[in-house]
Write a protein that holds these residues in place. Structure first.
Motif, short mmCIF file in Angstrom:
data_model
loop_
_atom_site.label_atom_id
_atom_site.label_comp_id
_atom_site.label_asym_id
_atom_site.label_seq_id
_atom_site.Cartn_x
_atom_site.Cartn_y
_atom_site.Cartn_z
N PRO A 152 24.27 85.99 82.23
CA PRO A 152 23.41 84.91 82.77
C PRO A 152 23.62 83.56 82.08
CG PRO A 152 22.14 86.92 82.45
CD PRO A 152 23.50 87.17 81.85
N ALA A 153 23.85 83.56 80.78
CA ALA A 153 24.04 82.30 80.05
C ALA A 153 25.27 81.56 80.54
CB ALA A 153 24.15 82.56 78.55
N THR A 154 26.26 82.29 81.03
CA THR A 154 27.48 81.66 81.51
C THR A 154 27.18 80.76 82.71
OG1 THR A 154 28.79 83.52 80.73
CG2 THR A 154 29.83 82.07 82.34
N GLY A 155 26.29 81.18 83.58
CA GLY A 155 25.92 80.37 84.73
C GLY A 155 25.35 79.03 84.30
N ARG A 156 24.54 79.04 83.28
CA ARG A 156 23.96 77.78 82.79
C ARG A 156 25.03 76.89 82.18
NH1 ARG A 156 21.08 73.46 83.39
NH2 ARG A 156 20.22 72.66 81.47
N VAL A 157 25.96 77.48 81.41
CA VAL A 157 27.03 76.67 80.82
C VAL A 157 27.90 76.07 81.91
CG1 VAL A 157 29.05 76.70 79.31
CG2 VAL A 157 27.00 77.98 78.65
N ARG A 158 28.16 76.83 82.98
CA ARG A 158 28.94 76.31 84.11
C ARG A 158 28.21 75.13 84.77
NH1 ARG A 158 33.06 79.50 84.74
NH2 ARG A 158 32.86 81.74 84.49
N ALA A 159 26.90 75.25 84.92
CA ALA A 159 26.13 74.16 85.51
C ALA A 159 26.19 72.91 84.62
CB ALA A 159 24.68 74.60 85.72
N MET A 160 26.16 73.12 83.32
CA MET A 160 26.27 71.99 82.40
C MET A 160 27.65 71.34 82.54
SD MET A 160 24.50 73.98 79.25
CE MET A 160 23.65 72.86 78.16
N ALA A 161 28.70 72.15 82.62
CA ALA A 161 30.06 71.63 82.78
C ALA A 161 30.17 70.83 84.08
CB ALA A 161 31.08 72.76 82.76
#
Length: 171
Positions: A152-161
């Motif tokens: 799940p944390a990866t989705g947030r990092v992708r959104a930040m990118a």
């Protein structure tokens, strides 16, 4: 009945509102990174403080080490001396944990955390903000390479990118 429904769904709405609020600080940083001049002010400091807090949470879940771009003093041609790094940092005997920090990047420096992102000086803070698009693009690639794309944390990092103009696709 409506009070009990409200009680059941309140935590879900609170989390959703919290995520929306967190996006505001990313937009502040993304706009600053695109600007010709990064203005260091209370709004930028608050955004960096929120970034630090969120990255501690995300990095703890992901546990992917990443050496990001250099943020040493550009006017001295020393960008390589300090880098943005995600790793498990040990500040002192009582304080340690995963997160994004500015670290000593020299070969003899042991990648020691020197400052939280909001704790740097004005000039380094300007460089740090300008380096965030490169940082997030690289961090997404490191997460993918570590095989942690489905967390799940990866989705947030992708959104930040994406907010910094990066690509969010794992494929």
């Amino acid at each position: 009945m409506s009070a009990s429904i409200r009680a059941i769904f309140a935590p879900l709405f609170d989390n959703l509102l919290s995520e929306l609020d967190m996006s505001d600080y990313i937009q502040v940083l993304a706009r600053a990174a695109e600007a010709d001049t990064v203005w260091v002010n209370a709004e930028l400091d608050q955004a960096l403080t929120e970034l630090d807090a969120e990255m501690e949470r995300l990095a703890t879940e992901l546990q992917v080490e990443f050496e990001g771009p250099g943020v040493g003093m550009a006017d001295m041609h020393a960008e390589h001396v300090y880098r943005l790094m995600v790793r498990h940092h040990v500040w002192d005997v009582n304080t340690e944990g995963w997160g994004l920090k500015v670290c000593d990047a020299l070969p003899n420096g042991t990648k020691r955390g020197m400052w939280p992102v909001q704790g740097t000086g004005r000039l380094r803070k300007q460089q740090l903000v300008k380096a965030l698009p490169e940082f997030f693009a690289g961090f997404v690639a490191a997460i993918d390479a570590a095989g942690k794309s489905s967390l799940p944390a990866t989705g947030r990092v992708r959104a930040m990118a994406e907010a910094f103009g990066g690509t969010a696709s794992a494929d």
